[in-house]
Design a protein around this motif. Sequence first.
Motif, PDB file in Angstrom:
ATOM      1  N   PRO A 297     -14.982 -14.717  -6.900  1.00 44.61           N
ATOM      2  CA  PRO A 297     -15.852 -14.023  -7.820  1.00 44.61           C
ATOM      3  C   PRO A 297     -15.470 -13.787  -8.909  1.00 44.61           C
ATOM      4  O   PRO A 297     -16.308 -13.635  -9.916  1.00 44.61           O
ATOM      5  CB  PRO A 297     -15.949 -12.767  -6.838  1.00 44.61           C
TER       6      PRO A 297
ATOM      7  N   GLU B 268     -11.945   0.320   0.482  1.00 44.81           N
ATOM      8  CA  GLU B 268     -10.887   0.165  -0.364  1.00 44.81           C
ATOM      9  C   GLU B 268      -9.770   1.137  -0.442  1.00 44.81           C
ATOM     10  O   GLU B 268      -9.933   2.263  -0.266  1.00 44.81           O
ATOM     11  CB  GLU B 268     -11.263  -0.053  -1.875  1.00 44.81           C
ATOM     12  N   ALA B 269      -8.467   0.676  -0.167  1.00 47.60           N
ATOM     13  CA  ALA B 269      -7.266   1.466   0.198  1.00 47.60           C
ATOM     14  C   ALA B 269      -6.856   1.712  -1.408  1.00 47.60           C
ATOM     15  O   ALA B 269      -5.833   2.690  -1.289  1.00 47.60           O
ATOM     16  CB  ALA B 269      -6.462   0.752   0.995  1.00 47.60           C
ATOM     17  N   SER B 270      -6.925   0.922  -2.418  1.00 48.54           N
ATOM     18  CA  SER B 270      -6.329   1.275  -3.597  1.00 48.54           C
ATOM     19  C   SER B 270      -6.990   2.125  -4.580  1.00 48.54           C
ATOM     20  O   SER B 270      -8.248   1.796  -5.040  1.00 48.54           O
ATOM     21  CB  SER B 270      -6.279  -0.025  -3.993  1.00 48.54           C
TER      22      SER B 270
ATOM     23  N   LEU C 215      -6.098  -8.573 -10.598  1.00 45.60           N
ATOM     24  CA  LEU C 215      -6.593  -9.845 -10.678  1.00 45.60           C
ATOM     25  C   LEU C 215      -6.968 -10.468 -11.881  1.00 45.60           C
ATOM     26  O   LEU C 215      -6.758  -9.769 -12.721  1.00 45.60           O
ATOM     27  CB  LEU C 215      -8.133  -9.437 -10.172  1.00 45.60           C
TER      28      LEU C 215
ATOM     29  N   THR D 117      -9.412 -14.858  -8.027  1.00 42.87           N
ATOM     30  CA  THR D 117     -10.360 -15.205  -6.736  1.00 42.87           C
ATOM     31  C   THR D 117     -11.812 -15.700  -7.157  1.00 42.87           C
ATOM     32  O   THR D 117     -12.001 -15.475  -8.386  1.00 42.87           O
ATOM     33  CB  THR D 117     -10.681 -13.842  -5.969  1.00 42.87           C
TER      34      THR D 117
ATOM     35  N   GLY E  32     -12.179  -4.868   0.842  1.00 41.32           N
ATOM     36  CA  GLY E  32     -11.228  -5.379  -0.232  1.00 41.32           C
ATOM     37  C   GLY E  32     -12.235  -5.865  -1.500  1.00 41.32           C
ATOM     38  O   GLY E  32     -11.898  -6.976  -1.579  1.00 41.32           O
ATOM     39  N   PRO E  33     -12.721  -4.965  -2.244  1.00 42.97           N
ATOM     40  CA  PRO E  33     -13.629  -5.702  -3.283  1.00 42.97           C
ATOM     41  C   PRO E  33     -13.188  -5.800  -4.328  1.00 42.97           C
ATOM     42  O   PRO E  33     -13.728  -6.108  -5.267  1.00 42.97           O
ATOM     43  CB  PRO E  33     -14.965  -4.409  -3.243  1.00 42.97           C
ATOM     44  N   GLY E  34     -11.944  -5.682  -4.760  1.00 43.59           N
ATOM     45  CA  GLY E  34     -11.334  -5.958  -5.759  1.00 43.59           C
ATOM     46  C   GLY E  34     -11.822  -5.331  -7.092  1.00 43.59           C
ATOM     47  O   GLY E  34     -11.968  -4.084  -7.086  1.00 43.59           O
TER      48      GLY E  34
ATOM     49  N   LEU F 241       0.685  -1.407   0.127  1.00 42.40           N
ATOM     50  CA  LEU F 241       0.110  -0.052   0.064  1.00 42.40           C
ATOM     51  C   LEU F 241       0.845   1.161  -0.019  1.00 42.40           C
ATOM     52  O   LEU F 241       0.296   2.345   0.386  1.00 42.40           O
ATOM     53  CB  LEU F 241      -1.052   0.062   1.225  1.00 42.40           C
TER      54      LEU F 241
ATOM     55  N   ASN G  62     -13.910 -11.414   1.123  1.00 40.95           N
ATOM     56  CA  ASN G  62     -13.434 -12.328   0.432  1.00 40.95           C
ATOM     57  C   ASN G  62     -11.885 -11.959   0.073  1.00 40.95           C
ATOM     58  O   ASN G  62     -11.650 -11.003  -0.700  1.00 40.95           O
ATOM     59  CB  ASN G  62     -14.174 -12.676  -0.901  1.00 40.95           C
ATOM     60  N   GLU G  63     -10.897 -12.890   0.702  1.00 39.83           N
ATOM     61  CA  GLU G  63      -9.462 -12.542   0.291  1.00 39.83           C
ATOM     62  C   GLU G  63      -8.966 -11.421   0.754  1.00 39.83           C
ATOM     63  O   GLU G  63      -8.278 -10.663  -0.150  1.00 39.83           O
ATOM     64  CB  GLU G  63      -9.140 -12.776  -1.073  1.00 39.83           C
ATOM     65  N   PHE G  64      -9.510 -10.719   1.737  1.00 41.09           N
ATOM     66  CA  PHE G  64      -9.028  -9.493   2.275  1.00 41.09           C
ATOM     67  C   PHE G  64      -8.189  -9.637   3.351  1.00 41.09           C
ATOM     68  O   PHE G  64      -7.116  -8.970   3.250  1.00 41.09           O
ATOM     69  CB  PHE G  64     -10.548  -8.694   2.803  1.00 41.09           C
TER      70      PHE G  64
ATOM     71  N   LEU H 208      -7.893   0.231  -7.847  1.00 41.62           N
ATOM     72  CA  LEU H 208      -9.120  -0.525  -7.890  1.00 41.62           C
ATOM     73  C   LEU H 208     -10.331   0.215  -7.338  1.00 41.62           C
ATOM     74  O   LEU H 208     -11.688  -0.242  -7.803  1.00 41.62           O
ATOM     75  CB  LEU H 208      -9.012  -1.865  -6.626  1.00 41.62           C
TER      76      LEU H 208
ATOM     77  N   TYR I  77      -1.090  -2.883  -4.448  1.00 40.45           N
ATOM     78  CA  TYR I  77      -2.545  -2.576  -4.544  1.00 40.45           C
ATOM     79  C   TYR I  77      -2.886  -1.275  -5.192  1.00 40.45           C
ATOM     80  O   TYR I  77      -3.726  -0.782  -5.747  1.00 40.45           O
ATOM     81  CB  TYR I  77      -3.306  -2.983  -3.537  1.00 40.45           C
TER      82      TYR I  77
ATOM     83  N   LEU J  20      -3.648  -8.573   4.577  1.00 43.10           N
ATOM     84  CA  LEU J  20      -3.121  -7.626   6.003  1.00 43.10           C
ATOM     85  C   LEU J  20      -1.935  -8.137   6.682  1.00 43.10           C
ATOM     86  O   LEU J  20      -1.461  -9.082   6.635  1.00 43.10           O
ATOM     87  CB  LEU J  20      -4.268  -7.531   7.189  1.00 43.10           C
TER      88      LEU J  20
HETATM   89  N1  SAH Z   1     -12.268  -9.599  -2.537  1.00 44.84           N
HETATM   90  C1  SAH Z   1     -11.809  -9.265  -4.055  1.00 44.84           C
HETATM   91  C2  SAH Z   1     -10.271  -8.777  -3.887  1.00 44.84           C
HETATM   92  C3  SAH Z   1      -9.284  -9.671  -3.208  1.00 44.84           C
HETATM   93  S1  SAH Z   1      -7.790  -8.863  -3.493  1.00 44.84           S
HETATM   94  C4  SAH Z   1     -12.002 -10.729  -4.725  1.00 44.84           C
HETATM   95  O1  SAH Z   1     -12.334 -11.492  -4.031  1.00 44.84           O
HETATM   96  O2  SAH Z   1     -11.732 -10.651  -5.995  1.00 44.84           O
HETATM   97  C5  SAH Z   1      -7.327  -7.851  -2.029  1.00 44.84           C
HETATM   98  C6  SAH Z   1      -8.290  -6.484  -2.057  1.00 44.84           C
HETATM   99  O3  SAH Z   1      -8.139  -5.769  -0.650  1.00 44.84           O
HETATM  100  C7  SAH Z   1      -8.069  -5.512  -2.905  1.00 44.84           C
HETATM  101  O4  SAH Z   1      -9.211  -4.658  -3.502  1.00 44.84           O
HETATM  102  C8  SAH Z   1      -7.100  -4.447  -2.209  1.00 44.84           C
HETATM  103  O5  SAH Z   1      -6.931  -3.215  -2.743  1.00 44.84           O
HETATM  104  C9  SAH Z   1      -7.765  -4.380  -0.784  1.00 44.84           C
HETATM  105  N2  SAH Z   1      -6.772  -4.102   0.276  1.00 44.84           N
HETATM  106  C10 SAH Z   1      -5.623  -4.822   0.811  1.00 44.84           C
HETATM  107  N3  SAH Z   1      -5.347  -4.119   1.920  1.00 44.84           N
HETATM  108  C11 SAH Z   1      -6.495  -3.346   2.404  1.00 44.84           C
HETATM  109  C12 SAH Z   1      -6.407  -2.431   3.387  1.00 44.84           C
HETATM  110  N4  SAH Z   1      -5.613  -2.411   4.508  1.00 44.84           N
HETATM  111  N5  SAH Z   1      -7.478  -1.517   3.526  1.00 44.84           N
HETATM  112  C13 SAH Z   1      -8.539  -1.573   2.266  1.00 44.84           C
HETATM  113  N6  SAH Z   1      -8.505  -2.391   1.534  1.00 44.84           N
HETATM  114  C14 SAH Z   1      -7.402  -3.324   1.343  1.00 44.84           C
END
Ligand code: SAH
Length: 354
Positions: free
Chosen positions: A52, A115-117, A42, A50, A85-87, A29, A152-154, A120, A36, A158
């Motif tokens: 979805p 979302e931090a990015s 993705l 992932t 982290g909605p990708g 980050l 999901n995969e959030f 994205l 990201y 971390l």
């Molecule tokens: N959930 C999605 C994407 C997974 S990838 C899917 O299943 O396809 C991880 C996601 O988390 C990305 O959107 C990334 O930018 C976000 N992310 C990662 N670290 C974060 C943080 N500290 N705060 C907010 N978003 C974060």
Amino acid sequence: MSALAPILAAQIRATGPMTLAEYMQTCLLHPRHGYYTTRDPLGRAGDFITAPEISQMFGELLGLSLAQAWLDQGAPERVIMAEAGPGRGTLMADALRATRKVPGFHAALQICLIEASPALRKVQGETLEREDILWVERVADLPEGPLLLIANEFFDALPIRQFIRAGGGWRERMVGLDAQNDLQMALSPPAPVPALAPRLADTREGDIVETCPQAVTITAEIGSRIARHGGAALIIDYGGWHSLGDTFQALKGHSPVDPLARPGEADLTAHVDFEALARAAPCAHSRLTPQGVFLERLGITARAQALAKGLSGARLAAHVAAHRRLTHPDEMGTLFKVLAVHPDGTPPPPGLSD
Ligand code: SAH
């Protein structure tokens, strides 16, 4: 060389070796060069894929499970539907499409994306262009109210810390520099770590344990909102109950790479310790359930058959493979797990049990 390598090296020269958590946070980050921050990683052309992005069925079933949780809790007039982290926004789009016919549900929803990015956020805005969306930086910035949350995969993204058992104390795995100023792993001197005192009972000399301080803070925040206002959270990720061993890994172009080799250019993750999340939430939690079992209980086979009717040839084969990939024990079915957080005295969302 990656843009971040000299930045990290300068920081280590100035202040000494950094924890894996600081390293991960910077690599993923960093405002200008973070993994990201700067890209959409993705899909087949990216570094990882992932659930979805594999099939629309995943987001559809998650959305329906949360809509049912909303009904089971008396269908509150206002509810926040949030995703951490909605990708690309694919999961949220599928969840919304599948729940459109649930009476009153969409009228009650406020959609929030954590979302931090910036890269994205832009993709999410395009995917969900017809929706009214509030983006926030952190879970703590969500509006107050009943909360339906998907992650999901959030949590695997971390930052973690790693400790190696050494006598009655621990040595922390750090990122330092070798004689050529290249990044290399280093170990802190042994010291007691009060937070890890309970782990002295179930580890031996040389064992590695991981902690994820942000995961604990974030789950506590989610859980206290759900305890106060109602709602439910579905947390899906790879990992298990109780952390043991080194699960820190880097992926580039769908293949594992050395996590120190190209900082900011590879995805860095670690397995999620669901026990730590469950303990952090000040409300009820479901049993940790394999993703395949969860999706089967929600009727993925019937949904797959209905979708198959409109398909043939290569598209049918891809659809069948996607169903298998999400559910089969040799693919994502058992490696990925689902944990729900829900209010005391309410049932967990459909697909899960207490
Ligand atoms: N959930 C999605 C994407 C997974 S990838 C899917 O299943 O396809 C991880 C996601 O988390 C990305 O959107 C990334 O930018 C976000 N992310 C990662 N670290 C974060 C943080 N500290 N705060 C907010 N978003 C974060």
